[in-house]
Design a protein around this motif. Structure first.
Motif, PDB file in Angstrom:
ATOM      1  N   ILE A 144       0.869  -1.181   0.000  1.00  0.00           N
ATOM      2  CA  ILE A 144       0.000   0.000   0.000  1.00  0.00           C
ATOM      3  C   ILE A 144       0.907   1.233   0.000  1.00  0.00           C
ATOM      4  N   GLY A 145       0.846   1.982  -1.095  1.00  0.00           N
ATOM      5  CA  GLY A 145       1.754   3.112  -1.272  1.00  0.00           C
ATOM      6  C   GLY A 145       1.182   4.447  -0.868  1.00  0.00           C
ATOM      7  N   GLY A 146      -0.109   4.506  -0.568  1.00  0.00           N
ATOM      8  CA  GLY A 146      -0.739   5.751  -0.156  1.00  0.00           C
ATOM      9  C   GLY A 146      -2.063   5.463   0.505  1.00  0.00           C
ATOM     10  N   LEU A 147      -2.497   6.381   1.379  1.00  0.00           N
ATOM     11  CA  LEU A 147      -3.717   6.141   2.161  1.00  0.00           C
ATOM     12  C   LEU A 147      -4.437   7.460   2.392  1.00  0.00           C
ATOM     13  N   VAL A 148      -5.766   7.438   2.219  1.00  0.00           N
ATOM     14  CA  VAL A 148      -6.606   8.612   2.481  1.00  0.00           C
ATOM     15  C   VAL A 148      -7.736   8.196   3.403  1.00  0.00           C
ATOM     16  N   ARG A 149      -7.970   8.988   4.417  1.00  0.00           N
ATOM     17  CA  ARG A 149      -9.026   8.710   5.408  1.00  0.00           C
ATOM     18  C   ARG A 149     -10.184   9.672   5.194  1.00  0.00           C
ATOM     19  N   GLU A 150     -11.364   9.153   4.890  1.00  0.00           N
ATOM     20  CA  GLU A 150     -12.528  10.010   4.712  1.00  0.00           C
ATOM     21  C   GLU A 150     -13.053  10.458   6.064  1.00  0.00           C
ATOM     22  N   GLY A 151     -13.250  11.758   6.208  1.00  0.00           N
ATOM     23  CA  GLY A 151     -13.659  12.300   7.500  1.00  0.00           C
ATOM     24  C   GLY A 151     -15.102  12.033   7.862  1.00  0.00           C
ATOM     25  N   TYR A 152     -15.967  11.763   6.869  1.00  0.00           N
ATOM     26  CA  TYR A 152     -17.399  11.625   7.142  1.00  0.00           C
ATOM     27  C   TYR A 152     -17.734  10.300   7.816  1.00  0.00           C
ATOM     28  N   GLY A 162       2.364   1.534  -7.618  1.00  0.00           N
ATOM     29  CA  GLY A 162       2.057   2.210  -8.872  1.00  0.00           C
ATOM     30  C   GLY A 162       0.632   2.693  -8.966  1.00  0.00           C
ATOM     31  N   SER A 163      -0.131   2.578  -7.898  1.00  0.00           N
ATOM     32  CA  SER A 163      -1.544   2.993  -7.802  1.00  0.00           C
ATOM     33  C   SER A 163      -2.412   2.369  -8.890  1.00  0.00           C
ATOM     34  N   HIS A 184      -4.582   6.226 -16.185  1.00  0.00           N
ATOM     35  CA  HIS A 184      -3.202   5.784 -16.395  1.00  0.00           C
ATOM     36  C   HIS A 184      -2.263   6.970 -16.605  1.00  0.00           C
ATOM     37  N   PHE A 185      -2.711   8.139 -16.188  1.00  0.00           N
ATOM     38  CA  PHE A 185      -1.955   9.368 -16.406  1.00  0.00           C
ATOM     39  C   PHE A 185      -0.705   9.423 -15.529  1.00  0.00           C
ATOM     40  N   ILE A 186      -0.870   9.243 -14.217  1.00  0.00           N
ATOM     41  CA  ILE A 186       0.257   9.241 -13.281  1.00  0.00           C
ATOM     42  C   ILE A 186       0.059   8.132 -12.260  1.00  0.00           C
ATOM     43  N   ASP A 187       1.134   7.813 -11.543  1.00  0.00           N
ATOM     44  CA  ASP A 187       1.062   6.921 -10.386  1.00  0.00           C
ATOM     45  C   ASP A 187       0.884   7.796  -9.150  1.00  0.00           C
ATOM     46  N   TYR A 188      -0.172   7.562  -8.384  1.00  0.00           N
ATOM     47  CA  TYR A 188      -0.442   8.383  -7.212  1.00  0.00           C
ATOM     48  C   TYR A 188       0.539   8.045  -6.091  1.00  0.00           C
ATOM     49  N   GLN A 189       1.073   9.089  -5.459  1.00  0.00           N
ATOM     50  CA  GLN A 189       2.060   8.921  -4.392  1.00  0.00           C
ATOM     51  C   GLN A 189       1.538   9.402  -3.035  1.00  0.00           C
ATOM     52  N   ASP A 190       0.788  10.513  -3.039  1.00  0.00           N
ATOM     53  CA  ASP A 190       0.291  11.094  -1.795  1.00  0.00           C
ATOM     54  C   ASP A 190      -1.140  11.553  -2.039  1.00  0.00           C
ATOM     55  N   GLY A 191      -1.939  11.664  -0.978  1.00  0.00           N
ATOM     56  CA  GLY A 191      -3.321  12.076  -1.161  1.00  0.00           C
ATOM     57  C   GLY A 191      -3.961  12.491   0.149  1.00  0.00           C
ATOM     58  N   HIS A 192      -5.030  13.308   0.048  1.00  0.00           N
ATOM     59  CA  HIS A 192      -5.691  13.810   1.247  1.00  0.00           C
ATOM     60  C   HIS A 192      -7.186  13.976   1.001  1.00  0.00           C
ATOM     61  N   TYR A 193      -7.949  13.728   2.056  1.00  0.00           N
ATOM     62  CA  TYR A 193      -9.389  13.960   2.005  1.00  0.00           C
ATOM     63  C   TYR A 193      -9.644  15.461   2.022  1.00  0.00           C
ATOM     64  N   VAL A 194     -10.515  15.937   1.123  1.00  0.00           N
ATOM     65  CA  VAL A 194     -10.766  17.378   1.029  1.00  0.00           C
ATOM     66  C   VAL A 194     -12.243  17.710   1.205  1.00  0.00           C
ATOM     67  N   GLY A 195     -13.013  16.785   1.764  1.00  0.00           N
ATOM     68  CA  GLY A 195     -14.419  17.039   2.012  1.00  0.00           C
ATOM     69  C   GLY A 195     -15.310  16.636   0.846  1.00  0.00           C
ATOM     70  N   GLU A 196     -16.640  16.621   1.113  1.00  0.00           N
ATOM     71  CA  GLU A 196     -17.642  16.303   0.100  1.00  0.00           C
ATOM     72  C   GLU A 196     -17.397  14.949  -0.570  1.00  0.00           C
ATOM     73  N   GLY A 197     -16.799  14.011   0.167  1.00  0.00           N
ATOM     74  CA  GLY A 197     -16.565  12.684  -0.379  1.00  0.00           C
ATOM     75  C   GLY A 197     -15.518  12.644  -1.469  1.00  0.00           C
ATOM     76  N   LYS A 198     -14.582  13.557  -1.424  1.00  0.00           N
ATOM     77  CA  LYS A 198     -13.564  13.637  -2.477  1.00  0.00           C
ATOM     78  C   LYS A 198     -12.160  13.680  -1.873  1.00  0.00           C
ATOM     79  N   MET A 199     -11.199  13.249  -2.681  1.00  0.00           N
ATOM     80  CA  MET A 199      -9.797  13.337  -2.284  1.00  0.00           C
ATOM     81  C   MET A 199      -8.975  13.911  -3.433  1.00  0.00           C
ATOM     82  N   ILE A 200      -7.897  14.609  -3.065  1.00  0.00           N
ATOM     83  CA  ILE A 200      -6.933  15.100  -4.039  1.00  0.00           C
ATOM     84  C   ILE A 200      -5.677  14.263  -3.896  1.00  0.00           C
ATOM     85  N   VAL A 201      -5.214  13.716  -5.006  1.00  0.00           N
ATOM     86  CA  VAL A 201      -4.006  12.887  -5.013  1.00  0.00           C
ATOM     87  C   VAL A 201      -2.987  13.505  -5.952  1.00  0.00           C
TER      88      VAL A 201
END
Length: 285
Positions: A144-152, A162-163, A184-201
């Motif tokens: 597991i190369g990255g993890l995002v926790r949903e706040g809701y 390689g995501s 298949h654009f990029i391999d995700y490395q880092d990410g964060h929950y940004v509200g409204e059921g969405k994350m930015i990676v």
């Protein structure tokens, strides 16, 4: 943080967006090979792997692996806005020493630590940022190369080596869903929950360099907004700004926040003697 504003600003990013370097804070410690970052107040929390022995690829796969495990030490660093080290928490055990992208849910920092090879195993830790005590939450039979926790509802979304694959777990660590990554654009490395059921990676893709066979791969960076319910990409943009060591700035640790009429990006793309790079992009209303 104004999550609605952050999401709205992110949706306005294009390949023509201009990113301006507004600050460069040299880190006063060896940051090794940094992986994920979050900001809590005036402190930054940075996951990193100290590589002692580089994994070596086998001539033929062995026991389901394509390379040796290597050796290393996982770290979760805390540093201030002057780049001074405040705390260092070691993470992992045995061959499990490679932290990935991290997230903060308001109570704990969530850190996956894996073997440094695909199709391996990981430990998911939650760390109290006040005490820096790390507690094992659950284990996963994959890298597991990255993890995002949903706040809701507290669910967690992780990505494989390689995501190429997404995992979803409930708050107790029970697997709920496995889905192939449709982008298949990029391999995700880092990410964060940004509200409204969405994350930015964020992440990179290493592409063949037309300069020649002995040239280093070209690093294409990128950012993506993803629906955490469907795990589909909503909006993505390339990033082509480069660090002092020549790495694209979305190579591993990236944290985004809204700053008035601007979108602010924090990044630590360089190894060992790296810097916290701060970029801003003006977003038109």
């Amino acid at each position: 943080m104004d999550n609605q504003k952050l999401i709205a600003q992110f949706r306005k990013l294009t390949r023509s967006t201009k990113w301006e370097l507004t600050d460069k804070i040299d880190l006063q410690f060896n940051n090794y090979h940094a992986q994920g970052i979050v900001r809590i107040g005036k402190h930054f929390y940075l996951s990193s792997v100290e590589l002692i022995e580089v994994p070596v690829k086998y001539d033929e796969p062995s026991h389901g692996h394509d390379r040796t495990p290597g050796m290393g030490v996982g770290h979760l660093f805390v540093f201030d806005d002057q780049g001074e080290l405040v705390h260092d928490t070691p993470l992992g055990e045995g061959n499990i020493y490679h932290p990935g992208g991290i997230d903060y849910d308001g109570n704990h920092i969530w850190v996956p630590v894996a073997e440094y090879r695909p199709n391996s195993q990981s430990i998911v830790y939650k760390v109290d940022p006040r005490t820096m005590k790390a507690e094992e939450s659950f284990r996963v039979h994959d890298h597991i190369g990255g993890l995002v926790r949903e706040g809701y509802n507290g669910k967690l979304i992780g990505n494989s080596w390689g995501s190429r694959k997404f995992y979803e777990w409930n708050p107790n660590g029970q697997l709920q869903l496995v889905k192939e990554n449709s982008s298949h654009f990029i391999d995700y490395q880092d990410g964060h929950y940004v509200g409204e059921g969405k994350m930015i990676v964020s992440g990179i893709s290493e592409l063949s360099n037309p300069a020649g066979c002995n040239s280093q791969p070209y690093e294409l960076g990128g950012l993506a907004l993803i629906d955490m319910k469907t795990l589909d990409m909503i909006h993505e943009v390339p990033i082509t700004e480069f660090s002092p060591q020549g790495h694209v700035i979305t190579r591993n640790p990236v944290y985004l926040e809204s700053a008035g009429q601007k979108l602010r990006l924090y990044a630590v793309p360089d190894d060992n003697d790296g810097s916290l790079l701060v970029y801003e992009a003006s977003i038109c209303e």
